[in-house]
Scaffold this motif. Structure first.
Motif, PDB file in Angstrom:
ATOM      1  N   UNK A  62      -7.752  -1.150  -0.106  1.00  0.00           N
ATOM      2  CA  UNK A  62      -7.657   0.209  -0.655  1.00  0.00           C
ATOM      3  C   UNK A  62      -6.418   0.384  -1.514  1.00  0.00           C
ATOM      4  N   UNK A  80       1.851   5.548  11.038  1.00  0.00           N
ATOM      5  CA  UNK A  80       1.642   6.362   9.885  1.00  0.00           C
ATOM      6  C   UNK A  80       1.254   5.426   8.678  1.00  0.00           C
ATOM      7  N   UNK A 107     -18.359   0.204   0.078  1.00  0.00           N
ATOM      8  CA  UNK A 107     -17.210  -0.724   0.249  1.00  0.00           C
ATOM      9  C   UNK A 107     -16.268  -0.102   1.376  1.00  0.00           C
ATOM     10  N   UNK A 163       0.509   4.292  -9.385  1.00  0.00           N
ATOM     11  CA  UNK A 163       0.311   4.019  -8.052  1.00  0.00           C
ATOM     12  C   UNK A 163       1.683   3.874  -7.172  1.00  0.00           C
ATOM     13  N   UNK A 164       2.811   3.626  -7.816  1.00  0.00           N
ATOM     14  CA  UNK A 164       4.038   3.670  -7.020  1.00  0.00           C
ATOM     15  C   UNK A 164       4.313   4.908  -6.507  1.00  0.00           C
ATOM     16  N   UNK A 169       2.380   6.563  -3.791  1.00  0.00           N
ATOM     17  CA  UNK A 169       2.929   5.960  -2.671  1.00  0.00           C
ATOM     18  C   UNK A 169       4.109   6.476  -2.116  1.00  0.00           C
ATOM     19  N   UNK A 170       4.830   6.923  -3.019  1.00  0.00           N
ATOM     20  CA  UNK A 170       6.009   7.555  -2.576  1.00  0.00           C
ATOM     21  C   UNK A 170       6.151   9.134  -1.872  1.00  0.00           C
ATOM     22  N   UNK A 179       5.348  11.438   1.000  1.00  0.00           N
ATOM     23  CA  UNK A 179       5.260  11.138   2.410  1.00  0.00           C
ATOM     24  C   UNK A 179       3.731  10.988   2.940  1.00  0.00           C
ATOM     25  N   UNK A 180       3.425  10.061   3.771  1.00  0.00           N
ATOM     26  CA  UNK A 180       2.162   9.964   4.632  1.00  0.00           C
ATOM     27  C   UNK A 180       1.002  10.319   3.470  1.00  0.00           C
ATOM     28  N   UNK A 181       1.013   9.678   2.615  1.00  0.00           N
ATOM     29  CA  UNK A 181       0.147   9.542   1.177  1.00  0.00           C
ATOM     30  C   UNK A 181      -0.714   8.144   1.544  1.00  0.00           C
ATOM     31  N   UNK A 182      -2.215   8.455   1.531  1.00  0.00           N
ATOM     32  CA  UNK A 182      -2.714   6.967   1.575  1.00  0.00           C
ATOM     33  C   UNK A 182      -3.631   6.591   0.701  1.00  0.00           C
ATOM     34  N   UNK A 183      -3.615   5.780  -0.169  1.00  0.00           N
ATOM     35  CA  UNK A 183      -4.173   5.497  -1.586  1.00  0.00           C
ATOM     36  C   UNK A 183      -5.619   4.850  -1.158  1.00  0.00           C
ATOM     37  N   UNK A 184      -6.520   4.882  -1.789  1.00  0.00           N
ATOM     38  CA  UNK A 184      -7.825   4.244  -1.661  1.00  0.00           C
ATOM     39  C   UNK A 184      -8.335   3.994  -3.124  1.00  0.00           C
ATOM     40  N   UNK A 185      -8.194   2.848  -3.528  1.00  0.00           N
ATOM     41  CA  UNK A 185      -8.785   2.370  -4.841  1.00  0.00           C
ATOM     42  C   UNK A 185     -10.146   1.763  -4.574  1.00  0.00           C
ATOM     43  N   UNK A 190      -1.775  13.371   4.933  1.00  0.00           N
ATOM     44  CA  UNK A 190      -1.545  13.983   6.056  1.00  0.00           C
ATOM     45  C   UNK A 190      -0.357  14.699   6.248  1.00  0.00           C
TER      46      UNK A 190
END
Lengths: 363, 363
Positions: free
Chosen positions: A22, A277, B14, B314-315, B318-319, B321-327, B344
């Protein structure tokens, strides 16, 4: 897109890949085993850890190398480091592969350990027994895991048997710690020096293998948690560490005694996939890729149960509320870690109930 | 070990694979596209949806077939059904591929829809405009998605242009619903008839593409949620449905109006990976594999932002808080869904702040 080379292709590698896709990462694994849990879902080269044409193919085009086992030859890691970045640093491998160096390293950081002495000869052993007292544990200095390569000495008469079993190799005698429980501290450090820590976890072993982890460890005082963080922080800084590290600890009264470290993601951190988290796998990848670390806060109390040797009924496990099954795609064999189940619950009481349900389903 | 055949190999496939590996499932995908997001992490056959030697290879040894796109030819699904189980049932494909059948199906269940009329001729169109009134939307009956194949008619003079654009194909005129917002209801039904429902989600589209989902949808009354569950339950039962289904709804006052259904995992359910006890992907697999359904409770308020056309840094993502990346591993191209971010937060207020941070990072 970055391709990460991983030495080792077991379940830890498999969970690294599942966490990394991901993020847009690609993976290439190196593992000589006939069957590798990563094979189904990533590129795997079936070759050993010595320099070879296969290893050349492994290295080609990689962004960096990491590892998911600690038995990687240090020399290989250092050779790879001439060509590309290798994280965690090979120095961490070197320390963790040799129990004497590891203990000396802990001691140098001011981190308490069990009393220990190097044993190379029968005479060393007798002197060490006299100094440290019994009970004590005689261990090989290298490549011991899951309880292999260890003999417990309870009385003077055990010296002969212990020497017969292990003598001739570089050994270590360790004083027996009358600990109350086993804990582990997982920590992660990024390439920018940022650090993050998961809460202390309580671990239960049987026959030298981890069976159960409780996260957070029950009844952890602020002082105890602070001690663990202090130990972890020293270790991370001293090694200029990058990635996830696990430190196995004994608790004796209000004190933590370092047992060993694993310079990789760790079985006692599997609960983080559903319970934190950011999972230990994602945070390891974020660390080695120079991405910001993710939060390590807990979502709910968790228990992680290893599935060893044979598999329970999948359906019955999945009927347990908030149970999360992780199978590694391995052929069942006695003593083999085949998977794990993570349980989450709103309260420790409900967690305990669910855990009892899962335990009743294990063979 | 069960191997699941999946028709389509995009991001939904995927994420199905990523959810299925821990359950011990294997995957084989069929997708004719030159680039398929599943390719990196699963077996993929590059062939089309007509019977061919490649399709024979696809079918060999499968436990069952499912799909991750709704444009699978119904005839293929029915042919496959002669050989092995196909879930969701091909009848669901048939209904969802044809807007007229879909609307008639909703109506037959007592589920409200916009007023609609079949349009095959210019005369039909004029009659429909007279009956339904303007504004209205003229749509192709088949294979419309992401806003393609639609013309809005605002005044009588638009009839000519609309007919020129779409005439000659089987069409449908739909009355314009002056809705306040778009919602979706995700539901899942197992092979044993058990059902589970995620909470109503609020969706925001732009240029016909989903941009943002909020879970749970804010300000949902118990009555509104009950209405959505009632609609979903009727639909599941009527189709003897197995797997995850998404129903897109308009809210108009206290009433829900069904717009369309997708017989598959759905973009507006991506938040469930981090936000629900069990993700839509895992629950789809549990359903089709005859495993117990997992809980659908929420862990925290979530927002899901689609990454379309170009990728943000991307960086920086991801900074948060509680972020979730899906590529999804796709080559950037205007209008292409390249990934998503799930946020979240402990409170809706914090969620809103984090969402603003992410929006500021989008190109």
């Amino acid at each position: 897109m970055a391709t990460i080379g991983v030495l080792g292709g077991g379940q830890l590698g498999r969970m690294l890949a599942l966490a990394g896709y991901p993020l847009g990462l690609h993976f290439r694994f190196l593992d000589p085993a006939p069957e590798a849990p990563v094979e189904q879902l990533a590129e795997r080269l079936a070759a050993g850890f010595e320099w070879s044409p296969a290893l050349e193919r492994f290295v080609r085009g990689l962004s960096l190398v990491t590892y998911e086992i600690e038995n990687v030859p240090v020399e290989l890691a250092r050779n790879l480091e001439q060509r590309l970045e290798v994280y965690p640093p090979p120095a961490a491998l070197e320390v963790s592969q040799e129990r004497l160096k590891e203990k000396q390293f802990f001691r140098s950081l001011g981190v308490p350990t069990a009393p220990f002495a190097a044993v190379d000869t029968r005479q060393d052993l007798e002197r060490a027994v006299a100094d440290i007292g019994l009970p004590a544990v005689l261990k090989t200095r290298r490549f011991g895991y899951d309880g292999k390569g260890q003999v417990v000495l309870r009385e003077a008469g055990d010296v002969d048997r212990a020497w017969e079993t292990l003598g001739g190799r570089p050994l270590l005698l360790e004083g027996f710690v009358a600990f109350e429980r086993e804990l582990s501290q997982l920590a992660v450090r990024g390439r920018d020096g940022a650090v993050a820590f998961y809460p202390l976890v309580e671990n239960h072993h049987r026959q030298g293998m981890l069976r159960l982890s409780l996260a957070p460890a029950p009844d952890v005082t602020e002082r105890l948690q602070a001690q663990a963080l202090d130990h972890a922080r020293r270790l991370l800084e001293a090694l200029d560490y990058i990635g996830v590290v696990a430190i196995e600890l004994f608790q004796q009264g209000g004190q933590l005694i370092a047992n060993e470290m694993a310079p990789r993601v760790h079985n006692s951190g599997h609960w983080t996939i559903e319970g934190a988290e950011t999972s230990q796998f994602e945070n390891h990848l974020r660390a080695v890729m120079d991405l910001p670390l993710g939060g390590t806060g807990m979502l709910a109390p968790c228990a992680m149960v290893n599935l060893i040797g044979t598999l329970p009924d999948r359906r019955a496990i999945l009927e347990v509320p908030d149970a999360h099954l992780h199978l590694y795609g391995k052929t069942p064999r006695p003593g083999r870690k085949l998977g794990h189940v993570t349980l989450r619950a709103p309260t420790p009481g409900q967690l305990h109930e669910r855990l009892e349900r899962v335990h009743a389903l294990l063979p």
